[in-house]
Write a protein that holds these residues in place. Structure first.
Motif, PDB file in Angstrom:
ATOM      1  N   VAL A1514      32.426  63.194  64.509  1.00  0.00           N
ATOM      2  CA  VAL A1514      31.283  63.198  65.347  1.00  0.00           C
ATOM      3  C   VAL A1514      30.733  61.793  65.221  1.00  0.00           C
ATOM      4  CG1 VAL A1514      29.138  64.266  65.892  1.00  0.00           C
ATOM      5  CG2 VAL A1514      31.187  65.541  65.028  1.00  0.00           C
ATOM      6  N   VAL A1515      30.265  61.178  66.448  1.00  0.00           N
ATOM      7  CA  VAL A1515      29.753  59.805  66.363  1.00  0.00           C
ATOM      8  C   VAL A1515      28.310  60.021  66.932  1.00  0.00           C
ATOM      9  CG1 VAL A1515      29.719  57.417  66.939  1.00  0.00           C
ATOM     10  CG2 VAL A1515      31.843  58.482  66.384  1.00  0.00           C
ATOM     11  N   VAL A1516      27.187  59.943  66.108  1.00  0.00           N
ATOM     12  CA  VAL A1516      25.982  59.964  66.536  1.00  0.00           C
ATOM     13  C   VAL A1516      25.340  58.486  66.962  1.00  0.00           C
ATOM     14  CG1 VAL A1516      23.671  60.796  66.315  1.00  0.00           C
ATOM     15  CG2 VAL A1516      25.374  62.065  65.256  1.00  0.00           C
ATOM     16  N   LEU A1529      27.916  54.730  77.093  1.00  0.00           N
ATOM     17  CA  LEU A1529      28.302  54.147  75.656  1.00  0.00           C
ATOM     18  C   LEU A1529      29.516  55.297  75.318  1.00  0.00           C
ATOM     19  CD1 LEU A1529      24.878  54.407  73.914  1.00  0.00           C
ATOM     20  CD2 LEU A1529      25.880  52.536  74.845  1.00  0.00           C
ATOM     21  N   VAL A1530      29.728  56.254  75.813  1.00  0.00           N
ATOM     22  CA  VAL A1530      30.710  57.127  75.523  1.00  0.00           C
ATOM     23  C   VAL A1530      32.012  56.598  75.348  1.00  0.00           C
ATOM     24  CG1 VAL A1530      31.883  59.470  75.932  1.00  0.00           C
ATOM     25  CG2 VAL A1530      29.337  59.197  76.305  1.00  0.00           C
ATOM     26  N   PRO A1531      32.371  56.126  76.607  1.00  0.00           N
ATOM     27  CA  PRO A1531      33.890  55.531  76.742  1.00  0.00           C
ATOM     28  C   PRO A1531      33.869  54.177  75.743  1.00  0.00           C
ATOM     29  CG  PRO A1531      33.052  55.515  78.833  1.00  0.00           C
ATOM     30  CD  PRO A1531      31.803  55.871  78.039  1.00  0.00           C
ATOM     31  N   LEU A1532      32.951  53.497  75.639  1.00  0.00           N
ATOM     32  CA  LEU A1532      33.025  52.123  74.751  1.00  0.00           C
ATOM     33  C   LEU A1532      33.138  52.800  73.253  1.00  0.00           C
ATOM     34  CD1 LEU A1532      30.069  49.845  76.225  1.00  0.00           C
ATOM     35  CD2 LEU A1532      32.441  50.073  76.489  1.00  0.00           C
ATOM     36  N   VAL A1533      32.398  53.706  72.835  1.00  0.00           N
ATOM     37  CA  VAL A1533      32.645  54.185  71.304  1.00  0.00           C
ATOM     38  C   VAL A1533      33.929  54.677  71.225  1.00  0.00           C
ATOM     39  CG1 VAL A1533      31.868  56.131  69.874  1.00  0.00           C
ATOM     40  CG2 VAL A1533      29.949  54.844  71.040  1.00  0.00           C
ATOM     41  N   ILE A1544      40.635  59.227  66.795  1.00  0.00           N
ATOM     42  CA  ILE A1544      40.076  59.657  67.939  1.00  0.00           C
ATOM     43  C   ILE A1544      38.709  60.517  68.006  1.00  0.00           C
ATOM     44  CG2 ILE A1544      40.328  61.499  69.758  1.00  0.00           C
ATOM     45  CD1 ILE A1544      43.343  60.886  69.695  1.00  0.00           C
ATOM     46  N   VAL A1545      37.594  60.057  68.638  1.00  0.00           N
ATOM     47  CA  VAL A1545      36.274  60.388  68.484  1.00  0.00           C
ATOM     48  C   VAL A1545      36.310  61.881  68.947  1.00  0.00           C
ATOM     49  CG1 VAL A1545      33.820  60.241  69.075  1.00  0.00           C
ATOM     50  CG2 VAL A1545      35.245  58.066  68.525  1.00  0.00           C
ATOM     51  N   GLY A1546      35.995  63.013  68.356  1.00  0.00           N
ATOM     52  CA  GLY A1546      35.668  64.351  69.155  1.00  0.00           C
ATOM     53  C   GLY A1546      34.384  64.581  69.829  1.00  0.00           C
ATOM     54  N   VAL A1547      33.269  64.192  69.194  1.00  0.00           N
ATOM     55  CA  VAL A1547      31.992  64.427  70.054  1.00  0.00           C
ATOM     56  C   VAL A1547      31.251  63.080  69.922  1.00  0.00           C
ATOM     57  CG1 VAL A1547      30.089  65.812  70.097  1.00  0.00           C
ATOM     58  CG2 VAL A1547      32.231  66.728  69.167  1.00  0.00           C
ATOM     59  N   VAL A1548      30.561  62.797  71.012  1.00  0.00           N
ATOM     60  CA  VAL A1548      29.717  61.434  70.852  1.00  0.00           C
ATOM     61  C   VAL A1548      28.454  61.931  71.381  1.00  0.00           C
ATOM     62  CG1 VAL A1548      29.063  59.285  71.953  1.00  0.00           C
ATOM     63  CG2 VAL A1548      31.455  59.871  71.494  1.00  0.00           C
ATOM     64  N   ASP A1576      21.231  72.303  66.383  1.00  0.00           N
ATOM     65  CA  ASP A1576      20.615  72.135  67.529  1.00  0.00           C
ATOM     66  C   ASP A1576      19.275  71.835  67.530  1.00  0.00           C
ATOM     67  OD1 ASP A1576      22.231  72.462  69.729  1.00  0.00           O
ATOM     68  OD2 ASP A1576      21.946  74.818  70.059  1.00  0.00           O
ATOM     69  N   GLN A1577      19.246  70.859  66.420  1.00  0.00           N
ATOM     70  CA  GLN A1577      17.756  70.326  66.300  1.00  0.00           C
ATOM     71  C   GLN A1577      17.582  68.972  66.727  1.00  0.00           C
ATOM     72  OE1 GLN A1577      17.516  71.030  62.256  1.00  0.00           O
ATOM     73  NE2 GLN A1577      17.099  73.485  62.567  1.00  0.00           N
ATOM     74  N   LEU A1578      18.564  68.199  67.201  1.00  0.00           N
ATOM     75  CA  LEU A1578      18.370  66.760  67.458  1.00  0.00           C
ATOM     76  C   LEU A1578      17.815  66.467  68.919  1.00  0.00           C
ATOM     77  CD1 LEU A1578      21.630  65.198  65.975  1.00  0.00           C
ATOM     78  CD2 LEU A1578      19.831  65.973  64.817  1.00  0.00           C
ATOM     79  N   ASP A1579      17.651  67.183  69.589  1.00  0.00           N
ATOM     80  CA  ASP A1579      17.245  67.085  71.045  1.00  0.00           C
ATOM     81  C   ASP A1579      17.954  65.920  71.611  1.00  0.00           C
ATOM     82  OD1 ASP A1579      16.021  67.320  73.441  1.00  0.00           O
ATOM     83  OD2 ASP A1579      14.016  65.996  72.956  1.00  0.00           O
ATOM     84  N   PRO A1580      19.427  65.819  71.617  1.00  0.00           N
ATOM     85  CA  PRO A1580      19.984  64.650  71.978  1.00  0.00           C
ATOM     86  C   PRO A1580      20.048  64.413  73.526  1.00  0.00           C
ATOM     87  CG  PRO A1580      21.584  66.375  71.948  1.00  0.00           C
ATOM     88  CD  PRO A1580      20.006  66.911  71.438  1.00  0.00           C
ATOM     89  N   ILE A1581      20.037  63.143  74.088  1.00  0.00           N
ATOM     90  CA  ILE A1581      19.972  62.810  75.266  1.00  0.00           C
ATOM     91  C   ILE A1581      21.341  63.214  75.884  1.00  0.00           C
ATOM     92  CG2 ILE A1581      19.832  60.750  76.773  1.00  0.00           C
ATOM     93  CD1 ILE A1581      18.571  59.116  74.509  1.00  0.00           C
ATOM     94  N   TYR A1582      22.287  63.044  75.234  1.00  0.00           N
ATOM     95  CA  TYR A1582      23.717  63.418  75.766  1.00  0.00           C
ATOM     96  C   TYR A1582      24.562  63.772  74.555  1.00  0.00           C
ATOM     97  CZ  TYR A1582      27.695  63.508  78.992  1.00  0.00           C
ATOM     98  OH  TYR A1582      28.607  63.985  79.834  1.00  0.00           O
ATOM     99  N   VAL A1583      25.362  64.731  74.852  1.00  0.00           N
ATOM    100  CA  VAL A1583      26.568  65.232  74.104  1.00  0.00           C
ATOM    101  C   VAL A1583      27.637  65.143  74.786  1.00  0.00           C
ATOM    102  CG1 VAL A1583      27.479  66.766  72.181  1.00  0.00           C
ATOM    103  CG2 VAL A1583      25.029  66.429  72.700  1.00  0.00           C
ATOM    104  N   ALA A1584      28.824  64.405  74.515  1.00  0.00           N
ATOM    105  CA  ALA A1584      30.102  64.376  75.227  1.00  0.00           C
ATOM    106  C   ALA A1584      31.283  65.049  74.400  1.00  0.00           C
ATOM    107  CB  ALA A1584      30.530  62.916  75.644  1.00  0.00           C
ATOM    108  N   TYR A1585      31.792  66.096  74.744  1.00  0.00           N
ATOM    109  CA  TYR A1585      32.946  66.287  73.948  1.00  0.00           C
ATOM    110  C   TYR A1585      34.334  65.943  74.379  1.00  0.00           C
ATOM    111  CZ  TYR A1585      29.167  69.750  72.524  1.00  0.00           C
ATOM    112  OH  TYR A1585      28.117  70.376  71.983  1.00  0.00           O
ATOM    113  N   ASN A1586      34.949  65.178  73.632  1.00  0.00           N
ATOM    114  CA  ASN A1586      35.997  64.645  74.190  1.00  0.00           C
ATOM    115  C   ASN A1586      37.199  65.291  74.028  1.00  0.00           C
ATOM    116  OD1 ASN A1586      34.854  62.088  74.637  1.00  0.00           O
ATOM    117  ND2 ASN A1586      35.589  60.827  72.837  1.00  0.00           N
ATOM    118  N   MET A1587      38.028  65.331  75.098  1.00  0.00           N
ATOM    119  CA  MET A1587      39.172  66.193  75.149  1.00  0.00           C
ATOM    120  C   MET A1587      40.380  65.921  74.496  1.00  0.00           C
ATOM    121  SD  MET A1587      37.905  68.826  76.325  1.00  0.00           S
ATOM    122  CE  MET A1587      39.295  69.912  76.390  1.00  0.00           C
TER     123      MET A1587
END
Length: 1587
Positions: A1514-1516, A1529-1533, A1544-1548, A1576-1587
């Protein structure tokens, strides 16, 4: 403008507003998909949907199961209102009314896609829906958008017209192919028979029905490692279940790529929106077996092996005989053909000046202007004269024959363009037609500028209107466009030109080898090349077109194409003049307003020929409403310019279907193939009525991807239907060569690049000899290596083959080729498949870009589409998942990234198409700003290195001779021996610090020990020896009197950094109590900081708390009682008012091995650990530091550290009393007010030695970066500093120390002064850099520099140390952690086997010293852990010594340097904490390395933290920028972590600045972050789950 409101805030507000309007029906939830549902509902719906749906996807589900376990029932029952766009614009009504959009469709392909998706019917993809903050879900009314052109513009208009099903003629094709493959039966299609290695779906062990819930995930065994290549055999704890529908495996013998086929949650339970559940879902999805691992490897310049894709043994191979080059008919030169185009113009201009040459249209479709041949001739002559004689001076003309000039004309003014073009030809000047630059930085206009520069263009010809429309500077001149040379703008309208004298005539020659014009061409990478065409080639090409199209004088031709290049230029500007034809030119702007305009003009003028693209046919179909007066019987030829795009066939069929009843004859449709280099490659000839229609090839995509032609007989799904583009051009010869490597002829059943040999092609890329040779001077060879012709061939850039009857078939462009693994895929084919996924409500047709990017040594496919403004998140996401399945099903290839961008945001080409290279560029720079992203690295990336199998380490059986382990020196080192150091250390004779203080109070009562500074840099307080002694006595009295404490009671000291803390500490020693220093709670943040204080007080078993009055009040405040139970505090005493009387007797300690104090610290993994420090260890520690740093009473030391634990506490409270030097104390918190405080103090007090922390150093670097000049002018001088030591318990932060040194070098800081120390829980300081800049600093003979080495990061993952050169790939700088303290011995041991390691091997640092802590102080008393950490022994070698294990990995390196005593210097390098390290794929990764890579990828990433959860990485990242950048940022990370770390990053997770928690030492608290994320406490802007 939408106000920024987070999902949570939004939910609250919304339920308030609409709650009242809906009756609560318990147990039912009527969910209509709005983008506002919280994603829990989404997950359930997806799950339910995927279980119930067979073929089609229903958009609305009612009566879902009642509440999900573990979910807040209120969310399940809240009724959601559908969100409808406020209006649907006229645009949509006009476009979509009537029949289905026929443009790219082909029923066959759509059915194929449906069938491919139906294969997944039982098992649908349960892709975890990304979470998005409310403010990112933009739902705007339709009117706010200008609909983008659905055209896909000049680059690939036809971009994805579905294939057609008509198969007439395919029989002959099959017959031909089977003949080509020496008479074998026509069903030789070999499909690979490897099904995915097991169809079972593994479940995570032990979890019950509610397996997705967090508690279960935490309590049960961890799920199996999904990231390895384990074949899923049933092992303990993992149930293997037959997945539903896998009963009949025979049905599923399709070659399965990756694991895109089975994507569902492991347990059928709908999971709630908890992040952990989503991750569980992802883990289960990824548990599908990957492709079987590949067998061979190539070495990536090191042991870490990346897999090389091996060709599939079952793949189809070409079996035919070698092809034979095909000749076209003779070019029959007709007697009256002109000797050159200029001669033709002169002839028609003089003998039939009234004949119409060109009719132009306005945007209403009314004729604007008719240019006659007489006018064209006279105006061209005028332009020629003015070009040669009116620019520059008589002596120095600006333009001479042979020079190149730019032609800049808009698409609606063909007359001005034509005049200028022929003017150039007459003046023997070379025209370079280009697009009008609209702004200073147009997509691609910069590259055009480079072309102009390389062609030496100094003059640009343009029309009056265009000149007025160019951007101007305030002074009125046209600015220089980005990348352009300086040009003179020359307007070609007749009224601006001088009349040529009577006696001046242009010199008209026969066509020769001179360059006639240069046509620009945009390459795959966006660069622009100029193709030079000679005059003889231009003329021969016109003759060949005239012959193959049977053009005759005065024919009328309607042209919709761009007249500046390619087919439009060749037919409507050049060949038309040779034959005195009349061209009706339809501008692009008119087509946008009235797509039927070209058909109306054909009827009106009874035109014989029309030149169009499939886009224009498609538009006409969409706009066609029973037009009564349409009659197309006059057409004898409809040239389809993009006929070489395989997907144009459906437009042709659909067009014929509708317009056959309007007089359109089937044989009229003439697709042609062309390229800028080879000009017209082939064109279908208009034939007599009633002859048999041409053949079609229905080819297997599977075969094509391996480069072979197979008529598809059984697999109806993945086929490509091709139409021929006619035969070879007159006077030309054609062959197909292998696309890569030597240009060898293809076999008859093989796809290759078409090459032509004829006069009528381009001759070079202007100014690029090497590329020219490769393209225009190709000598194809036969299989024995002999060239097939003495004349060179030109590569066309088209992939295809020569079929039966000499017909040419084109299967795609070289530019659109993507080689993934070992197979070739065409971008156009993938576009077509994406567009065949129904329903098409979510993206614009024709606005889809497909390209590949190289990540980890292979091409990865990226699909970018423009999303319609009215589609919801869920709809789009659903569509994306289906596109992935469809592409996987039909092409057997995985899509690496699928991104949707808001409508109208993709960069456009001049004619409205997508600018592919620019789109790719934006994607790679992170500037595309998508609104939806789905990355599938787990499914695509199959060439990762094999997971490491641990090697058995060297055991005692290996020969151990003296100090060698298997031939290497044992990694051990030590500081100076305390016994041999002679020093006049008076304090040595005392066993206890309290005695040292009493002795100093008697012998040097007025010597100042401590000076405290406030934020203004003035002295806030100071202590002499006697003051400290007196105040400590009073504290001891107070403890005895008020608290009735006994010997050895524990007392918590909760003080801000300062003098009170020191006084209280010695007061405790005087009273025989054991002090524990505790950081006070933060007044602004009581809720999170107070519980830690309470915990330390409880765990340390403190019987009393001492503090100041202020903190005392804080501990009893309302906020405090909300955070902890205040009634359970031990007695709290404030020490502001001390009693007057001193105690009767001071405590006399007797046993030096008893506890002196406890040191509590929270590790980065969030563990609270207290260690015990005895009196012996404390004194030994102080002595070691005194010797290393040469501390004497005459010295002054500045300390800017937190005084609560570790070396910071020792330096703040203990060292001055032991060594007698003066400590200048600077509380780090004061630097937040005044960042310059620490350095000003160092300068003002002329300090030679100073200590700080990384957070202090970072504050100075960031806060003072721009102020060095003003500090210098204020007299700040750091030249006296000999040592500036960073106190740390981590790997030295090389980048930070280097930038700090560089920054303050101007203020006199010596670069060698900065160094680091290293300590840990078992030993608070192991290394501390000594004075290196002694009195002899100038002669450079002092102690050695802190050395930096570069190690290979890949070797480090295998626990090996491999030194490399600075700057080599995968190198990582490591700085030595300081010099080992006197009395300290270090050895490097294997953390698993506990054997000693050889030098330069990575292992755990073990330490033996007099100041080791004596153990953990815990309530639980975990003895095993205690003895393991504090009293370990080696398993072989020196098994007697007792060592403490630091828990850090590092290595020792004997350097070439010697220290002052002449001994070799052993450098210790700390790599990272064992408990922080992540085991992934059998290798050890340190979070900081991955984080460093991620922070470098994009300017908006300010901080990054990584952790693992169920073997997913998981990359924050913290985003400093607009939320719209979050998805960039998701593809770049994902890319950078794959490239640099093979992971392989699982979650960004993208969060706001400041979300990643950092402790007082400036270390990231990754475990806190992980817990916050899962809860669920971070109030993220976006969470991407990589397949």
């Amino acid at each position: 403008e939408i106000s920024d409101i987070t999902q949570k805030g939004y939910e609250k507000k919304r339920s308030k507003l609409i709650g009242a309007f809906f009756p609560q029906t318990p147990g039912k939830s009527d969910l209509s998909f709005s983008a506002f549902n919280k994603y829990d509902a989404m997950c359930r719906v997806l799950r339910a949907a995927f279980r119930n749906i067979k073929h089609s996807f229903v958009g609305r589900f009612v009566n879902l199961s009642p509440c999900v376990p573990g979910m807040d029932p209120s969310t399940g029952q809240e009724r959601r209102t559908p969100v409808t766009p406020s209006s649907s614009s006229r645009y949509h009504r006009r476009r979509s009314s009537g029949s289905r959009d026929e443009r790219y469709r082909s029923d066959v392909h759509t059915e194929a896609v449906q069938a491919a998706l139906a294969k997944h019917k039982e098992r649908k993809m349960a892709v975890p829906m990304p979470s998005k903050r409310r403010s990112l879900v933009v739902q705007t009314s339709m009117d706010a958008y200008t609909p983008p052109d659905t055209s896909s513009g000049s680059e690939g208009e036809g971009q994805g017209d579905g294939t057609s099903s008509s198969r007439e003629g395919s029989i002959s094709m099959e017959h031909w192919i089977s003949r080509a493959i020496h008479g074998t039966s026509s069903t030789t299609t070999t499909t690979s028979s490897t099904a995915s290695s097991s169809s079972s779906s593994t479940r995570s062990g032990g979890s019950g029905a509610a397996g997705g819930r967090l508690a279960d995930v935490l309590n049960h065994s961890a799920p199996p490692d999904v990231t390895g290549y384990t074949n899923n055999t049933a092992t303990d704890g993992i149930q293997v279940e037959r997945a539903p529908g896998a009963g009949n495996a025979a049905q599923r013998q399709t070659p399965k790529y990756g694991n895109a086929e089975l994507m569902e949650t492991g347990d059928g339970v709908p999971v709630s929106s908890r992040v952990s559940a989503k991750i569980q879902q992802l883990v289960n999805t990824l548990k599908r077996p990957k492709r079987p691992p590949l067998r061979e490897f190539f070495v990536d310049d090191f042991e870490e092996l990346l897999e090389v894709q091996q060709p599939d043994p079952n793949m189809p191979k070409a079996e035919g005989a070698q092809m034979v080059a095909m000749r076209g008919e003779q070019l029959g030169v007709v007697t009256n053909w002109p000797p050159s185009l200029e001669a033709a113009l002169q002839r028609w201009g003089t003998i039939s000046p009234k004949a119409p040459c060109l009719t132009t249209m306005d945007t209403n479709g009314k004729p604007l202007y008719v240019l006659t041949y007489g006018k064209l001739w006279s105006r061209s002559v005028k332009v020629a004269y003015n070009l040669l004689h009116k620019l520059g001076t008589k002596q120095e003309p600006l333009v001479r024959p042979g020079d190149r000039v730019a032609l800049v004309f808009p698409n609606n003014d063909p007359a001005a363009f034509m005049t200028a073009f022929y003017g150039c030809l007459l003046a023997e000047v070379v025209p370079v037609p280009i697009e009008v630059p609209l702004t200073r930085k147009d997509a691609g206009s910069q590259q055009i500028g480079f072309l102009l520069g390389s062609c030496g263009v100094t003059v640009a010809l343009t029309s009056d209107a265009c000149h007025k429309g160019l951007p101007k500077s305030p002074t009125g001149e046209i600015p220089q466009f980005k990348g352009w040379p300086k040009v003179l703008w020359f307007v070609t309208e007749s009224k601006h030109l001088s009349k040529p004298p009577r006696d001046w005539f242009p010199h008209i020659k026969d066509a020769n080898q001179d360059t006639a014009y240069i046509e620009y061409k945009t390459c795959k990478d966006g660069s622009v090349l100029g193709v030079t065409v000679m005059r003889i080639a231009m003329l021969t090409h016109c003759q060949a077109l005239t012959q193959s199209c049977s053009y005759t004088e005065a024919e009328t031709i309607v042209n919709v194409l761009d007249f500046k290049k390619e087919v439009g230029l060749w037919h409507a500007i050049l060949t038309s003049v040779m034959n005195m034809m009349h061209v009706i030119s339809i501008p692009y702007a008119l087509m946008k307003v009235n797509p039927l305009s070209w058909i109306q003009k054909v009827c009106q003028h009874k035109a014989k020929v029309a030149c169009v693209k499939s886009r224009d046919m498609h538009w006409a179909l969409v706009a066609h409403r029973e037009q009564r007066d349409v009659n197309l019987s006059s057409l004898r030829m409809l040239v389809v310019a993009d006929g070489s795009n395989p997907w144009s066939i459906s437009s042709c069929d659909a067009f014929l279907n509708v317009f056959q009843s309007k007089g359109l004859k089937p044989e009229v449709i003439c697709p042609c193939a062309s390229s800028p280099e080879a000009l017209t490659v082939a064109i279908r000839r208009p034939v007599e009525e009633g002859s048999t229609p041409p053949g079609r090839g229905v080819l297997s995509m599977q075969g094509l991807s391996h480069g072979v032609i197979r008529v598809d007989s059984e697999e109806k799904l993945s086929v490509l239907t091709l139409q021929d583009v006619g035969s070879v051009m007159p006077g030309a010869m054609m062959c197909a060569v292998k696309p890569e490597g030597v240009p060898q002829l293809c076999k008859a059943d093989e796809i290759g690049e078409l090459c032509v040999c004829t006069v009528a092609t381009g001759t070079s890329y202007y100014g690029l000899a090497g590329m020219t040779k490769n393209t225009f001077e190709v000598f194809p060879t036969s299989n024995i290596g002999a060239p097939i012709s003495e004349f060179p061939f030109t590569r066309t850039g088209l992939l295809g083959f020569i079929g039966p009857g000499g017909l040419i078939f084109v299967a795609g462009k070289m530019d659109g080729l993507m080689v993934v693994g070992t197979r070739r895929h065409n971008a156009d084919d993938i576009v077509a498949t994406a567009l065949a996924v129904e329903p098409m409500k979510f993206v614009y047709r024709g606005r889809i870009a497909v390209f590949s990017i190289t990540v980890l040594h292979d091409e990865r496919i990226v699909v970018v589409a423009e999303q319609r403004p009215d589609s919801t998140e869920e709809d789009s996401f659903q569509w994306m998942s289906r596109v992935l399945q469809a592409i996987d099903g039909i092409h057997q290839v995985g899509v690496y990234c699928l991104a949707l961008v808001p409508s109208n945001t993709l960069p456009k080409t001049p004619l409205g198409g997508i600018h592919l290279s620019e789109t790719k560029q934006l994607f790679l720079e992170g500037a595309l700003h998508p609104c939806n992203v789905l990355m599938c690295p787990h499914t695509c990336v199959t060439n990762l290195p094999k997971p490491r199998q641990k090697q058995p380490e060297i055991g005692p059986a290996s020969v151990m001779v003296g100090n060698l382990v298997s031939g290497k020196r044992i990694a051990q080192a030590s500081g100076r021996d305390l016994g041999q150091i002679e020093d006049n250390d008076q304090a040595r004779k005392f066993l206890f610090l309290s005695e040292v203080l009493q002795w100093r109070a008697q012998t040097t009562p007025d010597h100042v020990l401590y000076t405290l500074l406030n934020s203004r840099g003035t002295i806030a307080g100071s202590l002499t020896c006697v003051q400290l002694h007196k105040r400590a006595e009073k504290i001891a009295g107070m403890l005895a009197e008020r608290a009735h404490l006994q010997d050895g009671d524990h007392v918590a000291l909760v003080y801000p950094p300062g003098i009170d803390l020191i006084v209280a500490f010695y007061g405790c020693l005087y009273a025989g109590c054991v002090p524990i220093t505790v950081r006070p709670p933060h007044p602004q943040n009581i809720a999170t900081t107070l519980p830690t204080v309470k915990m330390i007080v409880e765990v340390s078993r403190s019987v009393c708390v001492m503090t100041t009055q202020l903190i005392c009040k804080l501990l009893r405040s309302k906020e405090a009682s909300a955070a902890v139970d205040v009634r359970t505090w031990p007695p709290v005493m404030d020490t502001d008012d001390l009693p007057k009387k001193k105690p009767p007797l001071l405590y006399k300690p007797s046993n030096p091995d008893t506890l002196a104090y406890l040191d509590f610290s929270v590790s980065t993994t969030g563990m609270l650990a207290g260690v015990k420090m005895s009196h012996t260890a404390t004194s030994a520690f102080c002595r070691s530091i005194k010797l290393q740093c040469e501390l004497y009473p005459s010295r002054e030391v500045a300390i800017c550290l937190d005084p609560y634990c570790g070396l910071g506490f020792v330096l703040w409270c203990l060292c001055s009393v032991y060594s007698g030097h003066q400590s200048i104390l600077i509380p780090p918190s004061e630097l937040e007010v005044n960042p310059a405080l620490w350095l000003s103090a160092v300068s003002q007090f002329k300090v030679r030695d100073t200590f700080c922390s990384y957070s202090v150093m970072e504050l100075c670097t960031k806060g003072l970066g721009l102020q060095t000049d003003s500090l210098k002018s204020r007299g700040l001088d750091l030249s006296r500093v000999r040592t500036c030591v960073v106190v740390a318990e981590e790997r030295p932060r090389t980048a930070l120390t280097q930038s700090f040194s560089k920054l303050f070098k101007d203020l006199g800081l010596h670069p060698r002064a900065v160094s680091t120390s290293f300590g840990c829980r078992v030993n608070l300081a192991i290394c501390l850099q000594p004075h290196r800049l002694g009195k002899l600093a100038d002669q450079g003979t002092s102690g050695p520099d802190p050395t930096t080495v570069y190690v290979d990061m890949r070797a480090l993952r295998h626990d090996r140390v491999r030194l490399v050169e600075r700057g080599s790939p995968h190198s990582l700088p490591l700085m030595e952690s300081g010099k080992i303290l006197p009395g300290v011995r270090i050895i490097i041991a294997n953390p698993e086997t506990k054997g000693p390691m050889g030098e330069s091997h990575l292992g755990e640092i073990w330490v033996h010293s007099g100041h080791n802590a004596s153990g953990y102080f815990t309530v639980y008393g975990d003895e095993a852990l205690q003895s393991d950490h504090f009293s370990s022994r080696l398993s072989f070698g020196d098994t007697q010594t007792i060592w403490a294990r630091t828990g850090y990995l590092g290595f020792l390196r004997r350097t070439e340097l010697t220290d002052a005593s002449g001994e070799r210097h052993d450098a210790l390098y700390v790599v990272g904490a064992l408990e922080e390290a992540m085991e992934l794929r059998g290798m050890r990764y340190h979070p900081i390395d991955i984080e460093t890579s991620v922070i470098r990828t994009h300017k908006s990433i300010t901080e990054c933290a990584v952790f693992t959860w169920t073997n997913l990485l998981v990359v924050v990242v913290e985003l400093d920028g607009s939320e719209q950048e979050a998805l960039d940022l998701v593809p770049l990370v994902t890319n950078v972590v794959l490239e640099e770390h093979y992971l392989i990053v699982g979650v960004v997770v993208v969060v706001d600045i400041g979300v990643i928690p950092i402790n007082s030492r400036g270390e990231k608290q990754r475990m806190h972050l992980r817990d916050g994320f899962l809860a669920d406490q971070l109030d993220p802007i976006y969470v991407a789950y990589n397949m």
